[in-house]
Design a protein around this motif. Structure first.
Motif, PDB file in Angstrom:
ATOM      1  N   SER A 191     -31.069 -78.517 -24.716  1.00  0.00           N
ATOM      2  CA  SER A 191     -31.569 -77.464 -23.823  1.00  0.00           C
ATOM      3  C   SER A 191     -32.992 -77.722 -23.344  1.00  0.00           C
ATOM      4  CB  SER A 191     -31.532 -76.113 -24.547  1.00  0.00           C
ATOM      5  OG  SER A 191     -32.346 -76.141 -25.711  1.00  0.00           O
ATOM      6  N   MET A 397     -39.890 -63.102 -13.503  1.00  0.00           N
ATOM      7  CA  MET A 397     -38.625 -63.598 -12.961  1.00  0.00           C
ATOM      8  C   MET A 397     -38.684 -63.711 -11.439  1.00  0.00           C
ATOM      9  SD  MET A 397     -35.636 -61.896 -15.348  1.00  0.00           S
ATOM     10  CE  MET A 397     -36.201 -60.200 -15.155  1.00  0.00           C
ATOM     11  N   TYR A 400     -40.459 -66.941 -10.658  1.00  0.00           N
ATOM     12  CA  TYR A 400     -39.582 -68.091 -10.875  1.00  0.00           C
ATOM     13  C   TYR A 400     -38.515 -68.177  -9.780  1.00  0.00           C
ATOM     14  CZ  TYR A 400     -41.639 -68.621 -15.522  1.00  0.00           C
ATOM     15  OH  TYR A 400     -42.500 -68.823 -16.567  1.00  0.00           O
ATOM     16  N   ASP A 401     -38.047 -67.033  -9.301  1.00  0.00           N
ATOM     17  CA  ASP A 401     -37.063 -67.046  -8.211  1.00  0.00           C
ATOM     18  C   ASP A 401     -37.662 -67.667  -6.948  1.00  0.00           C
ATOM     19  OD1 ASP A 401     -35.135 -65.896  -9.789  1.00  0.00           O
ATOM     20  OD2 ASP A 401     -35.578 -63.844  -9.168  1.00  0.00           O
ATOM     21  N   LYS A 414     -36.114 -73.076 -14.140  1.00  0.00           N
ATOM     22  CA  LYS A 414     -34.819 -72.577 -14.604  1.00  0.00           C
ATOM     23  C   LYS A 414     -34.868 -72.203 -16.072  1.00  0.00           C
ATOM     24  CE  LYS A 414     -31.782 -75.094 -11.387  1.00  0.00           C
ATOM     25  NZ  LYS A 414     -30.715 -76.120 -11.284  1.00  0.00           N
ATOM     26  N   ARG A 415     -35.427 -73.110 -16.868  1.00  0.00           N
ATOM     27  CA  ARG A 415     -35.471 -72.871 -18.308  1.00  0.00           C
ATOM     28  C   ARG A 415     -36.340 -71.656 -18.627  1.00  0.00           C
ATOM     29  NH1 ARG A 415     -39.175 -74.721 -22.126  1.00  0.00           N
ATOM     30  NH2 ARG A 415     -38.397 -74.763 -24.267  1.00  0.00           N
ATOM     31  N   ASN A 416     -37.530 -71.574 -18.018  1.00  0.00           N
ATOM     32  CA  ASN A 416     -38.412 -70.436 -18.289  1.00  0.00           C
ATOM     33  C   ASN A 416     -37.802 -69.123 -17.823  1.00  0.00           C
ATOM     34  OD1 ASN A 416     -40.091 -72.392 -19.216  1.00  0.00           O
ATOM     35  ND2 ASN A 416     -41.761 -71.997 -17.795  1.00  0.00           N
ATOM     36  N   ARG A 417     -37.081 -69.142 -16.704  1.00  0.00           N
ATOM     37  CA  ARG A 417     -36.479 -67.901 -16.231  1.00  0.00           C
ATOM     38  C   ARG A 417     -35.403 -67.421 -17.190  1.00  0.00           C
ATOM     39  NH1 ARG A 417     -33.146 -64.713 -13.872  1.00  0.00           N
ATOM     40  NH2 ARG A 417     -33.742 -63.447 -12.048  1.00  0.00           N
ATOM     41  N   GLU A 418     -34.634 -68.350 -17.739  1.00  0.00           N
ATOM     42  CA  GLU A 418     -33.611 -67.956 -18.710  1.00  0.00           C
ATOM     43  C   GLU A 418     -34.247 -67.318 -19.945  1.00  0.00           C
ATOM     44  OE1 GLU A 418     -31.496 -71.506 -19.496  1.00  0.00           O
ATOM     45  OE2 GLU A 418     -30.451 -71.553 -17.563  1.00  0.00           O
ATOM     46  N   ALA A 421     -35.562 -63.884 -18.916  1.00  0.00           N
ATOM     47  CA  ALA A 421     -34.450 -62.949 -18.720  1.00  0.00           C
ATOM     48  C   ALA A 421     -33.914 -62.452 -20.062  1.00  0.00           C
ATOM     49  CB  ALA A 421     -33.342 -63.630 -17.916  1.00  0.00           C
ATOM     50  N   ALA A 422     -33.836 -63.348 -21.050  1.00  0.00           N
ATOM     51  CA  ALA A 422     -33.374 -62.945 -22.377  1.00  0.00           C
ATOM     52  C   ALA A 422     -34.364 -61.977 -23.022  1.00  0.00           C
ATOM     53  CB  ALA A 422     -33.176 -64.179 -23.256  1.00  0.00           C
TER      54      ALA A 422
END
Length: 507
Positions: A191, A397, A400-401, A414-418, A421-422
């Motif tokens: 990951s 978020m 990041y978008d 992508k990784r930081n946004r995931e 989001a969590a």
């Protein structure tokens, strides 16, 4: 035709070199004016002029014109930005994620490496974790099966009690299934936005199977065994033999960081480093030749005395003096390189660097305000990081978008946004649960308590492998059960081995 940016040595701002043309023209004109033949050739006859010219003595020093010309040439070359090496952009992680794979086969109990092979291996792992302070490291143990001891964490204090508890007797079965352990380590590094490194610490190393199981990740190997007669020092390029000092740890750390920086360069891109500041040294040496007895030195002493005479305003005067020679961004970069991030944030004029300095100073609110002024992909990515540190999940978020909208393949965004989001979902869940708890009726005591005489025993609870393999399982068990780390690991390894006999005991 090769691109200029791909050539090892080139100039970042080559248009500055055009300034050499007027410098050369001015120097040529001044030299012509200093030539007596050019000055008097139209007035005095040539056959008489040659007898009237007095040649200067050989003891004369270097002409100031040449000093000025040399300083101007060096300054123009410095401004053109000579470069020959690259550096990583800001906000890229500067420490490699590392999964340590430690052998726990019975051969590790041999005392031929004092006190035993296993104890020396654990000592080397501790030294490596101390050298990589602040970096994320994980730990896997293996013998006949492979098991996760600790996932990636930047807190070595969490790893220490479980590392100390490791022993060969904890493993469900003996053996040297190193390929299963390396495969498990590769799964936990999958990951990561860039490839990590897997360090195998064992007394017997199967280099071919280790490389095959590592996949995209780098490999380092520490051999915990005495040298065999006639063996010499020639191992594979990634195998380091254990030493009595810290030379082995230093060699491993160099391998880890070198490969990680190469992987980061492939993933995030490397930017050329401006090396023009090195030319300030010869420029300063040329300036020293301008000192004249009783003039320049006297003015320097006068300036020094004036600064020291007002200690309350010395810092302000020093700053004014620096403003005469350095731009705000140059002053900020000097403070930034020295680690004075709060001062750098005040000196920088560029909002990106001002925000970066504030971020390093842990002033995330100021960092977010500065990054919001930078209308680039890098600025949006930095804004997302700063808002995440401020726990402003929705703003993070959104930033990041913006990055993913401009660059859909931006892996770090992508990784930081995931992750954000969590965290946002967890915070919302906690908020909803708190609202439900606040609206629930208060607890009431039971009016009567009865015991069922037909109840033969307590409720049976089925323990699954997931109960002991999640990231927070260790902490939960240690809070709820009065047990030692060794007992916890023994139970965890046994459950994993019994539940997954076909895949080497991996969760």
């Amino acid at each position: 035709m090769p691109d200029a940016a791909s050539i090892p040595f080139h100039f970042l701002r080559p248009w500055w070199l055009l300034a050499l043309i007027p410098v050369a023209a001015i120097v040529a004109a001044l030299l012509r004016r200093q030539n007596p033949r050019a000055q008097w050739g139209g007035v005095i006859a040539p056959h008489l002029l040659q007898h009237l010219i007095v040649q200067p003595g050989k003891g004369r020093g270097i002409s100031p014109l040449y000093l000025v010309a040399a300083a101007l040439v060096l300054g123009i070359v410095a401004l053109s930005g000579p470069t020959w090496r690259r550096e990583l952009p800001p906000f890229v992680e500067d420490k490699a994620p590392l999964m340590i794979v430690l052998a726990l086969s019975t051969s590790m109990d041999q005392p031929d490496v004092a006190p035993t092979r296993l104890e020396r291996a654990k000592q080397k792992v501790r030294d490596l974790l101390a050298a990589r302070s602040g970096a994320r490291s994980g730990l896997i143990a293996y013998a006949g099966t492979a098991h996760l001891v600790m996932p990636l964490t930047d807190d070595k204090a969490v790893v220490e009690p479980f590392l100390a508890a490791l022993a060969t007797g904890l493993m469900p079965s003996d053996g040297k299934n190193v390929s299963a352990a390396v495969t498990l380590a590769a799964q936990f590094l999958l990951s990561e936005p860039v490839a990590g490194t897997i360090l195998v610490v064992a007394d017997d190393l199967d280099e071919a199977s280790i490389r095959q199981a590592a996949g995209r990740n780098g490999i380092a190997m520490l051999r915990i065994a005495p040298a065999q007669p006639g063996e010499g020092t020639g191992f594979g390029s990634d195998i380091v033999r254990v030493s009595v000092d810290g030379a082995d740890i230093q060699a491993i750390e160099r391998r880890i960081e070198t490969r990680f920086q190469a992987a980061q360069g492939d993933a995030f891109g490397m930017q050329w480093r401006d090396e023009g500041y090195w030319l300030l040294i010869p420029i300063a040496l040329l300036a020293m030749l301008w000192f004249r007895r009783g003039t320049t030195v006297a003015w320097a002493l006068l300036l020094f005395v004036a600064v020291q005479a007002a200690p309350a305003k010395a810092q302000e005067q020093q700053r004014r003096f620096a403003n005469l020679w350095l731009t705000p961004d140059q002053q900020g970069r000097i403070a930034f390189d020295r680690g004075h991030y709060s001062e750098a944030a005040q000196r920088f004029a560029d909002p990106m660097w001002r925000g970066l300095a504030a971020y390093r100073a842990l002033d995330f609110l100021t960092a977010a305000l500065e990054f919001r002024k930078v209308e680039t992909v890098e600025g949006s990515f930095a804004l997302g990081n700063a808002e995440a540190q401020n726990h402003a999940w929705e703003k993070s978020m959104a930033a990041y978008d913006e990055v993913l909208k401009a660059q859909p393949g931006h892996l770090a965004a992508k990784r930081n946004r995931e992750i954000v989001a969590a965290l946002f979902e967890a915070a919302e869940k906690k908020r909803r649960q708190q609202e439900q708890d606040d609206s629930a009726p208060p607890d009431l005591k039971a009016d009567e308590m009865r015991v069922d005489p037909k109840q033969k025993g307590g409720k049976r609870i089925q323990v699954t492998p997931d109960d002991v393999t999640t990231a927070g399982a260790a902490e939960a068990w240690m809070r709820a059960v009065q047990t030692t780390p060794a007992d916890f690991l023994r139970l965890k390894f046994a459950i994993q081995a019994n539940s997954s006999p076909g895949n080497g005991g991996r969760p």
